[in-house]
Design a protein around this motif. Structure first.
Motif, PDB file in Angstrom:
ATOM      1  N   UNK A 194       0.791  -1.233   0.000  1.00 33.02           N
ATOM      2  CA  UNK A 194       0.000   0.000   0.000  1.00 33.02           C
ATOM      3  C   UNK A 194       0.830   1.295   0.000  1.00 33.02           C
ATOM      4  N   UNK A 195       2.101   1.220  -0.362  1.00 37.48           N
ATOM      5  CA  UNK A 195       2.903   2.444  -0.390  1.00 37.48           C
ATOM      6  C   UNK A 195       2.647   3.208  -1.688  1.00 37.48           C
ATOM      7  N   UNK A 196       3.082   4.457  -1.706  1.00 33.88           N
ATOM      8  CA  UNK A 196       3.007   5.235  -2.937  1.00 33.88           C
ATOM      9  C   UNK A 196       4.241   4.984  -3.797  1.00 33.88           C
ATOM     10  N   UNK A 197       5.325   4.598  -3.135  1.00 37.95           N
ATOM     11  CA  UNK A 197       6.582   4.436  -3.843  1.00 37.95           C
ATOM     12  C   UNK A 197       6.590   3.149  -4.670  1.00 37.95           C
ATOM     13  N   UNK A 198       7.547   3.093  -5.587  1.00 32.42           N
ATOM     14  CA  UNK A 198       7.785   1.828  -6.280  1.00 32.42           C
ATOM     15  C   UNK A 198       8.806   1.043  -5.469  1.00 32.42           C
ATOM     16  N   UNK A 199       8.856  -0.252  -5.724  1.00 30.59           N
ATOM     17  CA  UNK A 199       9.809  -1.085  -5.012  1.00 30.59           C
ATOM     18  C   UNK A 199      11.234  -0.607  -5.208  1.00 30.59           C
ATOM     19  N   UNK A 200      11.549  -0.191  -6.440  1.00 29.33           N
ATOM     20  CA  UNK A 200      12.923   0.228  -6.746  1.00 29.33           C
ATOM     21  C   UNK A 200      13.318   1.450  -5.930  1.00 29.33           C
ATOM     22  N   UNK A 201      12.359   2.348  -5.711  1.00 33.04           N
ATOM     23  CA  UNK A 201      12.665   3.550  -4.926  1.00 33.04           C
ATOM     24  C   UNK A 201      13.066   3.196  -3.497  1.00 33.04           C
ATOM     25  N   UNK A 202      12.513   2.114  -3.010  1.00 30.82           N
ATOM     26  CA  UNK A 202      12.816   1.729  -1.634  1.00 30.82           C
ATOM     27  C   UNK A 202      14.044   0.837  -1.568  1.00 30.82           C
ATOM     28  N   UNK A 328      -5.144  -7.266   2.074  1.00 29.31           N
ATOM     29  CA  UNK A 328      -6.311  -6.380   2.149  1.00 29.31           C
ATOM     30  C   UNK A 328      -5.915  -4.923   1.927  1.00 29.31           C
ATOM     31  N   UNK A 329      -4.863  -4.489   2.607  1.00 22.50           N
ATOM     32  CA  UNK A 329      -4.442  -3.094   2.465  1.00 22.50           C
ATOM     33  C   UNK A 329      -3.889  -2.842   1.070  1.00 22.50           C
ATOM     34  N   UNK A 330      -3.150  -3.818   0.552  1.00 22.78           N
ATOM     35  CA  UNK A 330      -2.587  -3.670  -0.789  1.00 22.78           C
ATOM     36  C   UNK A 330      -3.706  -3.574  -1.829  1.00 22.78           C
ATOM     37  N   UNK A 331      -4.732  -4.387  -1.658  1.00 27.97           N
ATOM     38  CA  UNK A 331      -5.851  -4.363  -2.600  1.00 27.97           C
ATOM     39  C   UNK A 331      -6.595  -3.024  -2.497  1.00 27.97           C
ATOM     40  N   UNK A 332      -6.792  -2.543  -1.272  1.00 30.74           N
ATOM     41  CA  UNK A 332      -7.489  -1.264  -1.090  1.00 30.74           C
ATOM     42  C   UNK A 332      -6.735  -0.143  -1.801  1.00 30.74           C
ATOM     43  N   UNK A 333      -5.413  -0.150  -1.653  1.00 29.26           N
ATOM     44  CA  UNK A 333      -4.596   0.886  -2.285  1.00 29.26           C
ATOM     45  C   UNK A 333      -4.615   0.727  -3.807  1.00 29.26           C
ATOM     46  N   UNK A 334      -4.431  -0.502  -4.270  1.00 30.19           N
ATOM     47  CA  UNK A 334      -4.422  -0.757  -5.712  1.00 30.19           C
ATOM     48  C   UNK A 334      -5.756  -0.338  -6.320  1.00 30.19           C
ATOM     49  N   UNK A 351     -13.370 -10.705   4.896  1.00 27.67           N
ATOM     50  CA  UNK A 351     -13.289  -9.683   5.930  1.00 27.67           C
ATOM     51  C   UNK A 351     -12.297  -8.665   5.389  1.00 27.67           C
ATOM     52  N   UNK A 352     -12.499  -7.406   5.734  1.00 25.26           N
ATOM     53  CA  UNK A 352     -11.533  -6.410   5.297  1.00 25.26           C
ATOM     54  C   UNK A 352     -10.557  -6.154   6.437  1.00 25.26           C
ATOM     55  N   UNK A 353      -9.316  -6.465   6.182  1.00 26.72           N
ATOM     56  CA  UNK A 353      -8.338  -6.376   7.259  1.00 26.72           C
ATOM     57  C   UNK A 353      -7.331  -5.266   7.013  1.00 26.72           C
ATOM     58  N   UNK A 354      -7.816  -4.061   6.889  1.00 32.39           N
ATOM     59  CA  UNK A 354      -6.920  -2.919   6.693  1.00 32.39           C
ATOM     60  C   UNK A 354      -6.541  -2.391   8.061  1.00 32.39           C
ATOM     61  N   UNK A 355      -5.623  -3.128   8.716  1.00 29.76           N
ATOM     62  CA  UNK A 355      -5.333  -2.872  10.121  1.00 29.76           C
ATOM     63  C   UNK A 355      -4.248  -1.823  10.333  1.00 29.76           C
ATOM     64  N   UNK A 356      -3.366  -1.655   9.339  1.00 32.22           N
ATOM     65  CA  UNK A 356      -2.154  -0.856   9.551  1.00 32.22           C
ATOM     66  C   UNK A 356      -2.430   0.625   9.658  1.00 32.22           C
ATOM     67  N   UNK A 357      -1.412   1.341  10.104  1.00 27.79           N
ATOM     68  CA  UNK A 357      -1.592   2.779  10.270  1.00 27.79           C
ATOM     69  C   UNK A 357      -1.799   3.410   8.894  1.00 27.79           C
ATOM     70  N   UNK A 414      -5.865 -11.937  -5.051  1.00 30.66           N
ATOM     71  CA  UNK A 414      -4.956 -11.604  -3.938  1.00 30.66           C
ATOM     72  C   UNK A 414      -4.500 -12.925  -3.330  1.00 30.66           C
ATOM     73  N   UNK A 415      -3.440 -13.480  -3.914  1.00 33.55           N
ATOM     74  CA  UNK A 415      -3.050 -14.833  -3.507  1.00 33.55           C
ATOM     75  C   UNK A 415      -2.104 -14.786  -2.314  1.00 33.55           C
ATOM     76  N   UNK A 416      -2.040 -15.913  -1.667  1.00 34.02           N
ATOM     77  CA  UNK A 416      -1.372 -16.017  -0.367  1.00 34.02           C
ATOM     78  C   UNK A 416       0.131 -15.806  -0.451  1.00 34.02           C
ATOM     79  N   UNK A 417       0.694 -15.450   0.687  1.00 34.36           N
ATOM     80  CA  UNK A 417       2.135 -15.520   0.863  1.00 34.36           C
ATOM     81  C   UNK A 417       2.420 -16.884   1.472  1.00 34.36           C
TER      82      UNK A 417
END
Lengths: 583, 446, 147
Positions: A194-202, A328-334, A351-357, A414-417
């Protein structure tokens, strides 16, 4: 080992653990029974043995009554053995003269509705422990130097962060990465939801810092092929796949940052049947473009759908029972990002599990952009059909109580890790256990989430459980702190529970030499005939040699034949048959 | 002392970096941070405002997802901290001021008078037996009583007693009862000053005041309690010695309703965020209700079940399938007492059937969300840090500095930067310790 | 099988006495997890912790049966998952021999059970105790079998 010729004077302390034990087991009766056992000179029950006052009680009684063995009947020794060992040690008693009885995890909590039988079992276990205690011997306390270098396995975001922290703190790191490039999954992700950045930026700055740090030796294209030793003194053989060369490194600590694998959900929702059904990980890897294009024909996506919990939260299906946490959070952001590029976005969830800050805000943002969230029941998953005309989804919407249909141009699962395919071999090599989710098992799930039962081996990031990149970074720094603690102290105590060959009894048959999984036993050729000899530093204390020896020539310290048989006898031969007490 | 390389020694010498750290807050995150710093050979001042370390975790009965008893796993941690030669415990103390910068902060702490000398008190409790004053015990959320000279809970660390001067009637019975002459009614606050190289904020959380949801009846209707009160109620060391009973009439509740998301995910109450722990502690509490009374009914009213941590989903599944906890999807709108039957009635819309329903229970447990402590803004202001609109400390960057504040040398862990469960708090405690020790060792990119 | 089940006179109130050797790393931890998960199983087994099942000398099992254990359970890490690499495989190799010896001495080999239960397999551990207990309950007390 040391001659404890003095007659045993055993103290028995039975813990209530609040109601945890005392609510089921008659602790007073257990303590009273213990008083009648051989060599027991003191026995009592107490509210909390592990509390300061409980610990003080042990110290006081050791001093007052000259106790030379202590039995505490409380919880699992896997939790509190170190606590009580320290207590007896503070009173001048060798730590190996302590024995613990597990009345909580293995009695009161598993026989909650059978107080009478539980109390009988508790009495038997105390009887067994007292019998063992009478046979216990002091062992020397050994400490060894710690090699001031840490091995980090895995060059993803967690491995990079851990390496950098340790190096900045002033210690050396060997970072091993199987692939030619550092950066793990995050590097590939053009969108790090759910970040705004790209992976490469990080990942970019991290990789740069790691590569230029003089204290970090990066070994790409490489894998650990052999691992041995013990806390503070491990040796890893690392093989470079390109050159075929193998290098051996000595390290004091290890951080496992071996990450995860995105589950490829064949058999779920038409995955593999259409190029327009992709996973969330695959979506995250799509090249950034002004429009969202459909993989099959490059046409602009107008209708986009997500399905959550694909290969996650499947009760009873091994390795897929866990929640994959990040989705859940990644999907919400996407969804909220992509809603600006497409006409309709539909999210099917349980269930929607957007728990993070900040994540709940992402969910609200998605909704405010008219992303449609539709809840499907756990026991009736959506149906996805792939035909020549495209993708058709049909599902039961819980909130409206109706069957709904949607024909997305692109369907994102949204497949599992899940753990990497070879995690079983990795676990075996490093002596780690795994939990039900397939990832490595921490020493304690709540209070020791980064250490393992193998002293000196830490776990960080998705090696420990499904989690997102920012959480992995926190893990990495935490695990680095554990490794640094070891190295900064410079010395660490190791267990003295090793085996020992009595040369006079050895028949030189070499059975133990082949039985030892660590090659710790060799033939001492300085003797005639040559007899077996244990290299203590290599011995891990499994006791396989002692069981295998046909001549009973091997003593497994702290788990001797006498100690084990005393327990068996104490259980099976009724108290009346046991030799009388000392008094 | 930690092993260090030659170049580091030089760096330290030129920069004059203090070898000490300050940790503010002695809960599970702060303790972990203190231990991980001290285990590297540095000295740590651990400042805690209440009389004992242990924080909120010490109040809990069991913990999810393993159902370990909280005291059992926390107690060794408490004594480890208390006995660590590298950790200086300053309990019953407040941070007064902070000046300076990373590597050399000057810290002033006020150690409030507890009227009992720490070095003399053995924690025997003779004083407390004699004390004639009884007041509600904060540690039990006012459900039980303590004396004016007290320890909050049996494993209190340090075990030193404290006199609450507001309740004390100065009868001096405690003074006479104390064989070790540890009581000093004339004791004054003490001011301490010391240098540290790095600071860790671990100030924890406070519970949302559930009385703000008037319609849920908390504070108005008997037997509507909140989750922390429930924890004390089922705890063997709590006010009912672990008997799960209704406080109104002492009866054993045959049916308990757990109301989730109260003071969480609610924009209208200024708590737009998810509190992360309530779903799981709600499930755990429901399982405990079943454990206390297998025939009792335990129903959870929820919006989404957020079982996201390691082992959480598995625990949720176990609660459902093995313990028979009922899950009811719907936010409770109102709790009232039926004057005829005396039952508590939850009005809730079953969102799966789109129907409003009334469900009867004997006890209602409201599961509050988490908020930043009231004094968090005041504390961090002293360090030049401001809180964000949600009231928590902001971190520098989610990926590059997830435990760094915007002031170099000052770090944050646990619930001070947002709600968190125990494993995540502990992990952050370790991570913050790592960052702090990089500063103490004179290392880092700076 | 050579046991004489039909002649067994089961005394009233008889409860099988079972000794369970568990390795510290997998099965003992699994038994702990059974407790923390509050999985309920028969209270007949007494667990004796060893570092590794490889530590178990067949003599420990025979002696237990001789001293009156109605059943013996050995529970260790899954093959391939041993904390000590291969101790459990060493035990497995001894097991075939052990079963023979037991049978030859006239004891029903169903009184001993070898199982694998990892640290996360609390239910498997508990089921193992339950199954052995029930099995031994059917066979009857061991006293009737020793010649």
């Amino acid at each position: 080992m040391m001659g404890d010729k003095v007659e045993p004077r055993i103290g028995v302390f039975v813990c209530h653990c609040g109601h945890n034990i005392a609510g089921v087991v008659d602790v007073a009766a257990v303590a009273k029974m213990a008083m009648s056992l051989p060599y027991v000179v003191f026995s009592t029950d107490y509210m909390f043995m592990c509390a300061d006052a409980g610990q003080q009680l042990i110290r006081d009684k050791i001093k007052e009554l000259n106790l030379n063995r202590v039995v505490v009947a409380s919880c699992s020794p896997r939790m509190h053995e170190p606590t009580f060992r320290r207590v007896v040690e503070e009173s001048g008693l060798n730590r190996y003269l302590f024995d613990q009885v597990n009345l909580r995890e293995q009695v009161s909590w598993c026989h909650m509705r059978q107080p009478k039988e539980a109390t009988e079992k508790a009495m038997d276990l105390v009887r067994m422990s007292v019998a063992r205690a009478a046979q216990l011997q002091s062992l020397p306390i050994k400490s060894v130097n710690v090699t001031p270098r840490t091995l980090v396995v895995g060059g993803g975001i967690a491995g990079l962060r851990a390496s950098l922290d340790i190096a900045e703190r002033g210690f050396e790191v060997v970072l091993v990465e199987r692939l030619p490039e550092l950066g793990g999954h995050v590097r590939k992700w053009t969108h790090l939801f759910p970040a705004d950045e790209s992976g490469a930026q990080i990942i970019g700055p991290l990789v740069k810092d790691v590569e230029k740090h003089r204290s970090i030796k990066v070994m790409q294209n490489s894998e650990v092929v052999e691992f041995g030793g013990y806390v503070g003194n491990f040796t890893a053989k690392i093989k470079n796949h390109e050159t075929g060369r193998t290098k051996s490194v000595d390290v004091g600590a290890v951080i496992m940052a071996t990450g995860f694998e995105p589950f490829r959900p064949f058999g779920y929702y038409g995955y593999g049947e259409s190029p327009d059904i992709i996973t969330l990980a695959e979506l995250q890897e799509l090249p950034p473009r002004a429009d969202l294009l459909r993989p099959s024909d490059g046409k602009k996506v107008n209708k986009l759908a997500f399905i959550g919990c694909v290969g996650s939260r499947e009760a009873g299906k091994q390795g897929h029972e866990h929640c994959s946490r990040h989705c859940c959070s990644a999907v919400a952001k996407a969804a909220s990002d992509l809603k600006d590029k497409v006409g309709e976005v539909m999210i099917l969830y349980q269930d929607i599990r957007t728990y993070g800050r900040g994540h709940e805000e992402l969910y609200r943002l998605a909704r405010s952009k008219f992303v449609i969230y539709s809840r499907f029941p756990k026991d009736s998953k959506p149906d996805v059909q792939v035909t020549a005309n495209g993708i058709t989804m049909r599902w039961y919407d819980v909130l409206s109580g109706d069957y709904l249909e949607f024909e997305p141009d692109l369907l994102v699962l949204a497949s599992a890790m899940v753990p990497p395919g070879d995690i079983a071999e990795t676990a075996k090599m490093f002596g780690l256990t795994r939990s039900a989710d397939g990832f490595f098992n921490p020493e304690h799930i709540k209070l020791a989430p980064l250490t393992t039962h193998t002293a000196g081996v830490m776990i960080a990031g998705a090696a420990q459980a499904a989690k997102n990149a920012s959480e992995s970074v926190v893990d990495a720094s935490g695990a680095a702190a554990k490794a640094v603690s070891l190295m900064a102290r410079g010395q660490v105590e190791i267990e003295s529970t090793v085996s020992h060959v009595i040369p006079e009894l050895c028949s030189s048959c070499r059975t133990c030499v082949t039985a030892c999984p660590y090659g710790a036993i060799s033939m001492d050729k300085s003797r005639e005939p040559a007899v077996a000899l244990v290299t203590e530093a290599k011995c891990h204390g499994c006791g396989t040699c002692a069981a295998a020896c046909p001549s009973n020539a091997i003593i497994m310290y702290h788990s001797t034949d006498d100690q084990i048989m005393a327990m068996v006898e104490a259980f099976l031969c009724t108290p009346a048959q046991v030799e009388g007490g000392t008094a | 002392m930690p092993a260090r390389t030659k170049s580091q020694k030089q760096a330290t010498a030129t920069k004059k970096v203090s070898q000490n750290a300050l940790v503010v807050g002695g809960g599970v995150a702060g303790m972990q941070a203190a231990l991980d710093i001290a285990n590297q050979g540095f000295k740590v001042y651990l400042v805690e405002k209440s009389p004992s370390i242990g924080g909120r975790m010490a109040m809990l009965d069991k913990t999810f997802p393993t159902l370990d008893c909280s005291a059992c796993i926390l107690t060794p941690r408490l004594s480890e901290v208390a006995r660590h030669p590298g950790i200086k415990l300053l309990t019953y103390s407040d941070l007064e001021s902070v000046s300076g910068k990373a590597g050399s902060f000057r810290v002033r702490v006020i150690k409030r008078a507890r009227y009992v000398k720490e070095e003399l008190c053995a924690g025997c409790g003779e004083c407390s037996k004699e004390c004639p004053v009884e007041v509600p015990n904060e540690f039990d959320w006012g459900l039980g009583f303590r004396k004016a000279i007290y320890v909050g809970f049996p494993q209190s660390t340090p075990s030193t007693y404290t006199i609450d001067m507001e309740s004390c009637i100065k009868c001096k019975r405690c003074e006479r009862a104390c064989e070790r002459k540890a009581i000093d009614l004339e004791m004054e606050d003490e001011r301490l000053e010391f240098d540290v190289g790095a600071i860790i904020i671990a100030t924890g959380y406070r519970l949302f005041d559930v009385a703000r949801y008037y319609r849920l009846g908390y504070g108005r209707i008997p037997d509507v309690i909140h989750a922390m009160e429930y924890e004390r109620l089922i705890n063997a060391a709590g006010p009912t010695h672990g008997h799960l009973v209704r406080l109104s009439d002492g009866r054993i509740p045959q049916s308990i309703g757990f109301v989730q998301c109260v003071g969480a995910r609610d924009v209208t109450k200024d708590v737009p965020y998810c509190s992360r722990v309530c779903c799981m502690y709600g499930i755990k509490n429901a399982v405990m209700a079943k454990e206390h009374n297998p025939d009792a009914d335990a129903t959870i009213y929820y919006a989404d079940i957020r079982a996201f941590g390691k082992g959480f989903e598995e625990f949720y599944e176990m609660a459902r399938s093995r313990f028979g906890v009922k899950f009811f999807r719907g936010r409770a709108a109102e709790v009232r007492r039926d004057s005829r039957t005396g039952k508590l009635v939850v009005r809730v819309e079953d969102t799966e059937k789109a129907q409003p329903q009334d469900v009867e229970h004997d006890m209602i447990v409201i599961c509050p969300g988490i908020q930043p402590p009231e004094d968090l803004a005041k504390i961090v202001e002293k360090m030049g840090i401001s809180v964000t609109t949600d009231g928590y400390v902001d971190v520098a960057n989610r990926y590059f500095g997830p435990v760094d504040t915007k002031v170099p040398g000052i770090f944050v862990c646990g619930c001070a930067d947002g709600p968190k469960d125990i494993p995540d708090s502990v992990t952050e405690g370790s991570a913050a310790a790592m960052k702090a020790t990089i500063i103490l060792s004179g290392g880092g990119a700076a | 099988m050579s046991q004489s089940q039909n002649e067994t006179v089961v005394p009233e109130h008889w409860e099988p006495r079972i000794l369970a050797y568990c390795c510290n790393w997998c099965s003992y931890a699994g038994a702990d997890l059974a407790g923390t998960s509050r999985i309920q199983y028969p209270p007949n087994a007494r667990i004796l912790r060893v570092n590794c099942t490889g530590r178990i000398d067949p003599e420990f099992i025979l002696a237990a049966l001789e001293m009156g254990a109605d059943g013996v359970l050995v529970s260790g890490c899954h093959p391939g998952d041993c904390h000590y690499t291969s101790g459990n495989l060493k035990l497995r190799a001894r097991w075939a021999l052990l079963e023979k010896v037991i049978e030859q001495s006239g004891v029903d080999p169903r009184r001993v059970r070898l199982q694998w239960a990892s640290a996360s397999e609390a239910q498997i551990f508990a089921d193992g105790v339950k199954e052995l207990t029930e099995q031994v309950r059917k066979i009857g007390p061991i006293r009737s079998e020793w010649k």
